[in-house]
Enzyme design. Structure first.
Site, PDB file in Angstrom:
ATOM      1  N   PHE A 165       0.817  -1.210   0.000  1.00 27.64           N
ATOM      2  CA  PHE A 165       0.000   0.000   0.000  1.00 27.64           C
ATOM      3  C   PHE A 165       0.856   1.268   0.000  1.00 27.64           C
ATOM      4  O   PHE A 165       0.373   2.330  -0.364  1.00 27.64           O
ATOM      5  CB  PHE A 165      -0.967  -0.029   1.187  1.00 27.64           C
ATOM      6  CG  PHE A 165      -2.010  -1.088   1.021  1.00 27.64           C
ATOM      7  CD1 PHE A 165      -3.087  -0.889   0.179  1.00 27.64           C
ATOM      8  CD2 PHE A 165      -1.883  -2.316   1.644  1.00 27.64           C
ATOM      9  CE1 PHE A 165      -4.036  -1.878  -0.012  1.00 27.64           C
ATOM     10  CE2 PHE A 165      -2.819  -3.315   1.456  1.00 27.64           C
ATOM     11  CZ  PHE A 165      -3.903  -3.098   0.623  1.00 27.64           C
TER      12      PHE A 165
ATOM     13  N   HIS B  50       1.406  -8.119   8.968  1.00 29.03           N
ATOM     14  CA  HIS B  50       1.998  -9.215   8.208  1.00 29.03           C
ATOM     15  C   HIS B  50       0.957 -10.275   7.839  1.00 29.03           C
ATOM     16  O   HIS B  50       1.300 -11.416   7.577  1.00 29.03           O
ATOM     17  CB  HIS B  50       3.125  -9.883   9.003  1.00 29.03           C
ATOM     18  CG  HIS B  50       4.289  -8.985   9.261  1.00 29.03           C
ATOM     19  ND1 HIS B  50       4.293  -8.059  10.273  1.00 29.03           N
ATOM     20  CD2 HIS B  50       5.480  -8.844   8.625  1.00 29.03           C
ATOM     21  CE1 HIS B  50       5.441  -7.399  10.264  1.00 29.03           C
ATOM     22  NE2 HIS B  50       6.186  -7.852   9.273  1.00 29.03           N
TER      23      HIS B  50
END
Length: 803
Positions: free
Chosen positions: A553, A592
């Site tokens: 992102f 994660h």
């Protein structure tokens, strides 16, 4: 290496005079287009205008130093530069303003982008590369401020690679690295993080890049004091200046109205970047913006009288004209006659462009009027249809929307009627809509025979009694074969080089292929993607590695605004076959977890999104992609690198097909669809369901964009009559997308005996730890119980309540 350029010292006065007059002609023509373009917007013929007025002189100087093989990565003020190179004529300019959906008339984007967005053609009609060394090149612009900067880095880095790796086939892409990547940006846009990330990376990499900062002291209505520390971008960039002991940038500062100083500055910058592969910044100051930012507002609203007077006095075209007169290069009368001729030329170009824009619509309007009239004569709703016809006739300058609206509304008054006239109107409408829709929707993906979905599957080949290995070994050895086969392939990212990526999928490859092809980068995801785009635009086959999917992102703006839209916004005239490699799914913790697939599949239309369940599948996808030339995101299963898999003997050759699902377990009671790491959990649950008499069919989606182009899932639903889609995205995310594809697009609703359902992760991001993973994402028990509940609803006698 020949890097000389012809200057005023090398030519006669007559030639020098002709050069100056030619430059003034281009500058004046560009300004005339800007002024008339604004009027066209205000009269309603065009929707929006954003122009290059006030920046004409420095762009002429840049054009003088721009050579064959060079690339531009700019923004929407560079019309004078494109005119100077001969890529933009006044009529092209107005077709861009009108958004003419014809690439022959509007050569910059066929009306898909607003005016001021420029490109050159890198591809032949069949999708093969043109010889980029024999033409001047411009990568396709985007509107997003500073969005052109990451790509610029890669365009420059390509020259470095072509110079340093002499075994690369550079025949169509480089002359021994003797090319410069030229970037342009407004002073206010230097506030963006993309600018600073690119500048820092270019200084580290030492690539041949020249960045022009057009400084008119404003960003839309906001003055420089709100954008830039010290109100001077070159002052705060001073720390990047190279010296005897440190590599860095060469920084030049020049006034935007000083013709001779500009010529010398750009000639100097070109030599430094081209010869030494040192990046250069040219801060062009004292520029103006005579019409304000765009047609959305007037700069008189935010500039005081003193500033407006200064801008009038220091307009670069005005100062250029004064210098010509003072130098005796031309007389006032000569320039006035020239200006009158140019104004006539621009007005005529505008008139011709508008006539050409309307021509096809007027022809179709005439046909549609005839079809509506003919249908009305046999309809009991003749009066209503006659009104529609007359309303259409009254539109003197119809656009395609008008024609579609009137035709579709006409058919409402012909409901239930049967006549050849109604059939003819329907036929006209269907053809008109197909042709028109294609003008605005083609080339989202490759439309040539070389598209990735045409690459046939090649199965992995295994030896008997083969010992299984860690999945990462299959990836590593397959990459080894690819880098051996494709000498223009390279990979780069955080930890990709020396340690062979965080999961050792590239272990030992830097030592074998060198640090230029298997390389480490700084922590800077946006420019990692930018490097890939720029290098792919210049014939290399880059693999940009983003360490974890969650970090993608940081690069999302560059991926969605630039890479994913490139083929579409150029109508197939440019391509960037960048492979983005990352890993996600099923690790623990918010940052994660890597399962934000719903956002990706919607933001990255124009790219392939591939979610292999194991490393053999992943390796097959890389092999497939290298045989084609399209951008893709490959998401390896983060918890699969140490899982054991059989190692194929045909590494680098077997191909996982794109757009094809795989049935990994046959069944008769319910169809379960999933992908990636979740697929293994679904398989486990399917085995447990057999113990209670439920025989589930398990299908691996494999590729999310595109999904199941052969419509195999609906064939499964025909057999099982039930459907559950499972993934670890948030509710309403990728599982909802897959359900829409299966139920609506494939028409599976017809064959369902139970409501189709989804099972996703919770609405929040996954919590840390094993328990956090269990209670955040679908687990085997969730899947078992969800399937069992569906079977219970259908047959409560055979499947009583669990609890």
């Amino acid at each position: 290496m020949d890097v000389s350029s012809k200057t005023s010292n090398d030519i006669s006065f007559e030639d020098f005079k002709a050069q100056i007059i030619s430059d003034y002609e281009i500058a004046f023509m560009s300004r005339a287009c800007s002024l008339l373009g604004r009027k066209e917007v205000l009269t309603g013929k065009a929707k929006f205008g954003i122009f290059g007025d006030g920046k004409e002189l420095p762009q002429l100087a840049m054009a003088k130093s721009f050579r064959n093989g060079d690339f531009r990565s700019g923004y929407y003020r560079d019309q004078t530069f494109m005119m100077a190179l001969g890529f933009l004529k006044p009529k092209d300019f107005f077709h861009g303003l009108y958004a003419t959906p014809d690439i022959d008339k509007e050569p910059m984007s066929a009306g898909r982008q607003m005016g001021g967005h420029f490109l050159t053609y890198s591809l032949n009609p069949d999708g093969s590369w043109k010889d980029l060394t024999k033409q001047k090149n411009s990568s396709a612009d985007i509107s997003c401020t500073a969005g052109q900067m990451p790509r610029l880095l890669g365009l420059a880095q390509a020259s470095k690679l072509y110079r340093d790796l002499d075994y690369l086939d550079s025949s169509k892409f480089s002359n021994k690295g003797n090319e410069v990547a030229w970037g342009t940006i407004g002073n206010a846009s230097t506030s963006e993080g993309m600018f600073w990330e690119t500048i820092n990376a270019a200084g580290v990499l030492q690539v041949p890049m020249v960045v022009s900062i057009w400084d008119d002291e404003y960003g839309i209505s906001v003055p420089a004091k709100y954008h830039t520390t010290k109100e001077d971008i070159s002052k705060i960039l001073a720390g990047f200046q190279r010296d005897e002991n440190h590599k860095g940038f060469e920084i030049l500062k020049v006034k935007g109205w000083d013709y001779t100083a500009l010529m010398h500055a750009y000639d100097n910058a070109s030599d430094i970047a081209r010869q030494e592969h040192v990046p250069v910044i040219i801060h062009v100051t004292e520029l103006t913006q005579p019409q304000g930012h765009s047609t959305s507002g007037s700069h008189e609203r935010y500039k005081d009288d003193k500033r407006l007077e200064w801008e009038r006095d220091n307009d670069c075209n005005k100062r250029f004209k004064e210098w010509i007169l003072e130098s005796g290069i031309a007389t006032s009368q000569e320039l006035e006659e020239l200006e009158k001729r140019i104004k006539r030329t621009v007005r005529e170009a505008k008139k011709e462009a508008w006539a050409e824009f309307l021509e096809e619509n007027l022809i179709e309007k005439k046909r549609l009027v005839q079809y509506i009239n003919a249908a009305s004569l046999k309809s009991p709703n003749k009066n209503f249809l006659t009104k529609i016809k007359n309303d259409l006739i009254s539109i003197d300058e119809p656009i395609k929307k008008d024609l579609a609206v009137f035709a579709r509304k006409s058919l409402r008054y012909l409901l239930g009627e049967k006549s050849s006239e109604r059939d003819a109107l329907i036929s006209w409408l269907n053809n008109f809509m197909d042709v028109s829709q294609s003008k605005f929707s083609s080339h989202l993906y490759n439309e040539t025979e070389n598209r990735a979905t045409n690459i046939k599957a090649i199965a992995p080949v295994y030896e008997e009694d083969l010992e299984k290995v860690d999945g990462r070994i299959i990836l590593r050895d397959n990459f080894d074969k690819l880098f051996e086969t494709y000498t223009n392939a390279l990979v780069f990212g955080e930890d990709s080089g020396a340690i062979g990526d965080v999961n050792q999928g590239l272990e030992g490859l830097q030592e074998k292929y060198g640090a230029l092809r298997i390389s480490d980068t700084g922590i800077r995801e946006t420019t990692i993607i930018g490097q890939g785009i720029g290098m792919a635009l210049r014939g290399l086959r880059p693999i940009a590695e983003i360490q974890y999917l969650d970090y993608i992102f940081y690069a999302m703006a560059t991926l969605t605004d630039d890479l994913a839209t490139l083929l579409y916004r150029t109508q197939g005239k440019q391509k960037a076959p960048l492979i983005v490699r990352t890993r996600g799914h099923r690790l623990e913790g918010i940052w994660h977890s890597g399962s934000e697939m719903g956002g990706l599949i919607h933001l990255l239309r124009g790219m392939y999104i591939l979610a292999p369940r194991n490393m053999t599948q992943a390796a097959g996808f890389y092999n497939t992609l290298m045989k084609s030339d399209e951008p893709a995101l490959v998401i390896e299963s983060l918890n699969g690198y140490r899982l054991k898999e059989k190692k194929p003997t045909n590494l680098g050759e077997f191909c996982t097909p794109i757009g094809v699902v795989e049935t990994v377990k046959s069944g008769t009671d319910i169809t379960l669809v999933s992908y990636g790491s979740t697929l293994r959990i679904v398989e486990k649950a399917a085995k447990e369901l057999l113990e209670v008499g439920v025989d589930a069919e398990v299908i691996d989606a494999q590729t999310l964009l595109p999904f199941d182009i052969e419509h195999k899932v609906v064939e499964s639903v025909k057999k099982t009559n039930r459907l559950l889609v499972i993934d670890e995205d948030v509710p309403g995310g990728c599982s909802a997308y897959l359900l829409n594809e299966i139920v609506e697009k494939q028409g599976a609703y017809i064959y369902l005996d139970s409501a189709p359902q989804t099972l996703s992760a919770k609405a929040h991001r996954p919590a840390y730890g094993t328990d956090g993973d269990y209670f955040s994402k679908p687990n085997s028990e969730d899947i078992f119980e969800k399937v069992y509940a569906i079977m219970h609803e259908a047959n409560p006698e055979d499947f009583p309540n669990l609890y």
